[in-house]
Scaffold this active site. Structure first.
Site, mmCIF file in Angstrom:
data_model
loop_
_atom_site.group_PDB
_atom_site.id
_atom_site.type_symbol
_atom_site.label_atom_id
_atom_site.label_comp_id
_atom_site.label_asym_id
_atom_site.label_seq_id
_atom_site.Cartn_x
_atom_site.Cartn_y
_atom_site.Cartn_z
ATOM 1 N N ASP A 384 0.816 -1.222 0.000
ATOM 2 C CA ASP A 384 0.000 0.000 0.000
ATOM 3 C C ASP A 384 0.847 1.268 0.000
ATOM 4 O O ASP A 384 0.502 2.247 -0.667
ATOM 5 C CB ASP A 384 -0.894 0.041 1.258
ATOM 6 C CG ASP A 384 -1.996 -0.985 1.204
ATOM 7 O OD1 ASP A 384 -2.220 -1.567 0.124
ATOM 8 O OD2 ASP A 384 -2.622 -1.233 2.251
HETATM 9 P P1 NAP Z 1 0.733 -3.898 3.142
HETATM 10 O O1 NAP Z 1 0.104 -2.924 2.208
HETATM 11 O O2 NAP Z 1 -0.139 -4.565 4.131
HETATM 12 O O3 NAP Z 1 1.462 -4.965 2.247
HETATM 13 C C1 NAP Z 1 2.288 -5.931 2.817
HETATM 14 C C2 NAP Z 1 2.622 -6.932 1.743
HETATM 15 O O4 NAP Z 1 3.558 -7.833 2.313
HETATM 16 C C3 NAP Z 1 1.420 -7.736 1.291
HETATM 17 O O5 NAP Z 1 0.965 -7.302 0.035
HETATM 18 C C4 NAP Z 1 1.938 -9.182 1.274
HETATM 19 O O6 NAP Z 1 1.798 -9.712 -0.035
HETATM 20 C C5 NAP Z 1 3.405 -9.051 1.624
HETATM 21 N N1 NAP Z 1 3.876 -10.125 2.494
HETATM 22 C C6 NAP Z 1 3.257 -10.657 3.551
HETATM 23 N N2 NAP Z 1 4.006 -11.648 4.073
HETATM 24 C C7 NAP Z 1 5.128 -11.721 3.316
HETATM 25 C C8 NAP Z 1 6.287 -12.544 3.358
HETATM 26 N N3 NAP Z 1 6.441 -13.510 4.283
HETATM 27 N N4 NAP Z 1 7.235 -12.348 2.431
HETATM 28 C C9 NAP Z 1 7.081 -11.396 1.478
HETATM 29 N N5 NAP Z 1 6.019 -10.591 1.393
HETATM 30 C C10 NAP Z 1 5.047 -10.754 2.310
HETATM 31 O O7 NAP Z 1 1.912 -3.235 3.987
HETATM 32 P P2 NAP Z 1 2.592 -1.825 3.896
HETATM 33 O O8 NAP Z 1 2.943 -1.472 2.494
HETATM 34 O O9 NAP Z 1 3.659 -1.871 4.927
HETATM 35 O O10 NAP Z 1 1.445 -0.827 4.316
HETATM 36 C C11 NAP Z 1 0.933 -0.768 5.642
HETATM 37 C C12 NAP Z 1 -0.585 -0.736 5.641
HETATM 38 O O11 NAP Z 1 -1.057 -0.720 6.996
HETATM 39 C C13 NAP Z 1 -1.145 0.486 4.965
HETATM 40 O O12 NAP Z 1 -2.384 0.186 4.368
HETATM 41 C C14 NAP Z 1 -1.357 1.422 6.149
HETATM 42 O O13 NAP Z 1 -2.300 2.453 5.891
HETATM 43 C C15 NAP Z 1 -1.874 0.448 7.177
HETATM 44 N N6 NAP Z 1 -1.703 1.049 8.502
HETATM 45 C C16 NAP Z 1 -0.480 1.085 9.082
HETATM 46 C C17 NAP Z 1 -0.317 1.744 10.274
HETATM 47 C C18 NAP Z 1 1.027 1.887 10.922
HETATM 48 O O14 NAP Z 1 1.110 2.573 11.932
HETATM 49 N N7 NAP Z 1 2.076 1.281 10.388
HETATM 50 C C19 NAP Z 1 -1.401 2.351 10.914
HETATM 51 C C20 NAP Z 1 -2.652 2.293 10.288
HETATM 52 C C21 NAP Z 1 -2.780 1.620 9.090
HETATM 53 P P3 NAP Z 1 1.710 -11.299 -0.238
HETATM 54 O O15 NAP Z 1 0.602 -11.787 0.614
HETATM 55 O O16 NAP Z 1 1.472 -11.454 -1.695
HETATM 56 O O17 NAP Z 1 3.042 -11.826 0.176
#
Ligand code: NAP
Length: 459
Positions: A384
Site C-alpha cells: 500500500d
Molecule cells: P501492506 O500494504 O499490508 O502490504 C504488505 C505486503 O507484504 C502484502 O501485500 C503481502 O503480499 C506481503 N507479504 C506478507 N508476508 C510476506 C512474506 N512472508 N514475504 C514477502 N512478502 C510478504 O503493507 P505496507 O505497504 O507496509 O502498508 C501498511 C498498511 O497498513 C497500509 O495500508 C497502512 O495504511 C496500514 N496502517 C499502518 C499503520 C502503521 O502505523 N504502520 C497504521 C494504520 C494503518 P503477499 O501476501 O502477496 O506476500
C-alpha cells in the site's frame, strides 16, 4: 506516615511514567523507556497495596497474581507482527477494569453521591464500556477471527448515534435520579453496543489508528476515574495514556492524509470501494539470479521495507545484502514510510534490531526526490505504501495517502509472495509497469537466494 509514603511513591511512579514516554521517543533509549515504565507500574502497584494494607488485601494480591500469570506469557510470546492486536486486548482489559470500578463506586456511594461526581462517573463508564467492545472487535479483526472488511448497512449512522444517544440520555437521567440503579445497566449496555457498532463498520486497515483512538478513550476514562477516587497517579497515568493515544492517532491519520471522521465513519475498505481491477493483466516475474544481474550494474539502491519484511523476519538478510552492495561501492538507503507495517516505527524497530545504522534510514519526504536518480529500488514486502493509486485514482480508498514514489526509480524489484493486494485490499498497478520486476516468494527466502547470487557474482 503511610499516606505520605504512598503519595511519595505515587510521585516517583508518575515521574517514571513521564520518563518512560520521553525515553521511548528515541530508538537508542527505548529499552530504558520500557524499563522505566515497568518500574513505574511496579511501584504504583506496591504503593496501592501499601495504601490498602489495613484492609483485607487478599483480593488485591489475588488480582495481581492472576494478572501476572495471564499477562506475562501474552507479553513474552506475542510475535512483533501481532503487537497491534495485543495492544487492543490491553485496552479492552484496562477500559473494562476502569468501567467496572466506576460502576462499583456508583453502587458504593449511592444514594449520597453528588451530581458532579456521578456525571464524571457516567462519562468514564460510557467511554470505558464502549472502548471495551470496540477493542475486542479491533482484536478480532486484526487476528483474522472475523472479516477485516467494514460491515456497512443502511441506517448505520442512525443505529450507531442512536445507541450513543441512548447511553448519554440514560446517563443524564441517572444523574438527575441517582437512586435508579437499574438505569446504570442501560448506560452500560448502550455504551457496549455503541463500541461494537462503531468498530465493526471500520475496515481492518484502519484498526491500528482505531486502536490509538481507543487508547486515548481508555486513558481519558482512567483519568476521570482518578478524579472520582481522588487518586493522583491514576489522573497522571490516564492523562499520559489519553494524550499519547491521541497524538499517535493524529500522526497516523496525517501520514495517511485522512481525517479522524473519515477513519471512524468513512467505511474505507468495503468491497464496493476496493478499487480491485477485474481486467487480466500480466506482470513480469523474475528470479533472484535475474535481480543479481541488474544489481551488478547498479550504483544506487533504495530498500523500501513494509509489513511483509516483518512477517518474513527478513530484516537481517536485508542488512546483509545492503552490506555486500555497500562493500562494492553501491550507495544504499532505506526508505521509511511512516505507516509501513502495522504500527508507527515498525520498520525502524526491525532495522535497528538488525543493526542498520540510523543515518541510512530516510524518511519519506527526504527520500522521495531521490527515486528518479536511483538505479534499483527493492520493495521488501511493502505494498500500500508504494501504490501509485494513492496519487492518481480519486475513487481509491488510498487516494491522498502520501506514498514512497518507488515507481519513479529506473528499476523496481518487488519481493512478495503473490500478486495479492496489501492491507487496504487495493490492487497495485505498479506490479504491471514495464520497469517492475516481480520476484514472488517469502521475503527471507528470496533475499537469501539473492544474496547468494550477488556474492557469487564478481562486481
Ligand atoms: P501492506 O500494504 O499490508 O502490504 C504488505 C505486503 O507484504 C502484502 O501485500 C503481502 O503480499 C506481503 N507479504 C506478507 N508476508 C510476506 C512474506 N512472508 N514475504 C514477502 N512478502 C510478504 O503493507 P505496507 O505497504 O507496509 O502498508 C501498511 C498498511 O497498513 C497500509 O495500508 C497502512 O495504511 C496500514 N496502517 C499502518 C499503520 C502503521 O502505523 N504502520 C497504521 C494504520 C494503518 P503477499 O501476501 O502477496 O506476500
Amino acid at each position: 506516615m503511610t499516606d505520605v509514603t504512598v503519595e511519595a511513591l505515587y510521585v516517583v511512579s508518575a515521574v517514571l511514567f513521564v520518563l518512560s514516554l520521553k525515553f521511548m521517543a528515541e530508538v537508542r533509549t527505548s529499552r530504558l523507556g520500557n524499563l522505566s515504565g515497568v518500574a513505574g507500574m511496579a511501584l504504583a502497584i506496591g504503593a496501592t497495596l501499601l495504601a490498602y494494607q489495613s484492609q483485607n488485601t487478599s483480593l488485591l494480591i489475588g488480582a495481581v497474581v492472576v494478572g501476572t500469570v495471564v499477562g506475562s506469557p501474552i507479553g513474552l510470546k506475542v510475535a512483533m507482527t501481532a503487537v497491534p492486536q495485543r495492544t487492543a486486548m490491553s485496552h479492552a482489559f484496562g477500559s473494562l477494569a476502569v468501567a467496572l470500578v466506576g460502576a462499583a463506586e456508583y453502587y458504593r456511594e449511592t444514594p449520597s453521591i453528588d451530581p458532579v461526581t456521578l456525571s464524571v462517573l457516567c462519562g468514564e463508564m460510557v467511554l470505558g464500556f464502549l472502548t471495551f467492545t470496540g477493542s475486542c472487535i479491533a482484536f478480532a479483526k486484526l487476528q483474522g477471527l472475523i472479516s477485516g472488511r467494514p460491515i456497512l448497512y443502511r441506517g448505520r449512522m442512525v443505529a450507531s448515534f442512536g445507541t450513543l444517544g441512548v447511553a448519554i440520555a440514560s446517563a443524564a437521567y441517572l444523574v438527575a435520579n441517582p437512586g435508579q440503579g437499574l438505569v446504570l445497566l442501560v448506560v452500560a449496555g448502550a455504551a457496549l453496543v455503541f463500541g461494537f457498532l462503531l468498530v465493526i463498520a471500520i475496515g481492518g486497515a484502519d484498526m491500528p489508528t482505531v486502536i490509538a483512538i481507543l487508547n486515548s478513550f481508555a486513558g481519558i476514562s482512567a483519568a476521570a476515574l482518578g478524579f472520582v477516587l481522588d487518586n493522583r497517579l491514576l489522573i497522571v497515568a490516564g492523562s499520559l495514556d489519553g494524550s499519547s493515544g491521541l497524538i499517535l492517532g493524529i500522526i497516523m491519520s496525517k501520514a495517511m492524509n485522512r481525517s479522524f471522521s473519515n477513519i471512524l465513519f468513512g467505511g474505507v475498505g468495503a468491497l464496493r470501494a476496493s478499487g480491485a481491477t477485474t481486467e487480466a493483466r500480466v506482470a513480469q516475474t523474475y528470479t533472484p539470479d535475474d535481480v543479481a544481474i541488474v544489481l551488478r550494474d547498479a550504483r544506487s539502491v533504495i530498500i523500501a521495507p513494509g509489513y511483509g519484511m516483518a512477517v518474513a523476519q527478513a530484516q537481517h538478510v536485508v542488512k546483509e545484502l545492503a552490506d555486500v552492495l555497500q562493500s562494492r561501492g553501491v550507495d544504499v538507503k532505506y526508505a521509511i514510510h511512516p505507516v509501513a507495517g502495522r504500527m508507527p516505527g515498525h520498520m525502524n524497530v526491525l532495522l535497528a534490531e538488525a543493526q542498520v545504522p540510523y543515518e541510512q534510514l530516510w524518511e519519506m519526504d527526504k527520500v522521495n526526490p531521490l527515486f528518479p536518480e536511483t538505479d534499483v529500488t527493492i520493495v521488501v514486502g511493502a505494498n500500500d505504501v508504494t501504490n501509485p493509486a494513492a496519487r492518481t485514482k480519486t475513487d481509491s480508498p488510498l487516494y491522498g495517502m502520501p506514498i514512497l514514489n518507488v515507481d519513479k526509480s529506473k528499476t523496481v524489484v518487488f519481493v512478495k509472495r503473490s500478486m495479492g493486494p496489501g492491507f487496504s485490499g487495493v490492487d497495485n498497478d505498479l506490479f504491471y509497469l514495464p520497469n517492475t520486476m516481480m520476484v514472488l516468494g517469502d521475503a527471507k527466502k528470496v533475499l537469501t537466494d539473492l544474496l547468494a547470487s550477488v556474492r557469487s557474482m564478481k562486481s
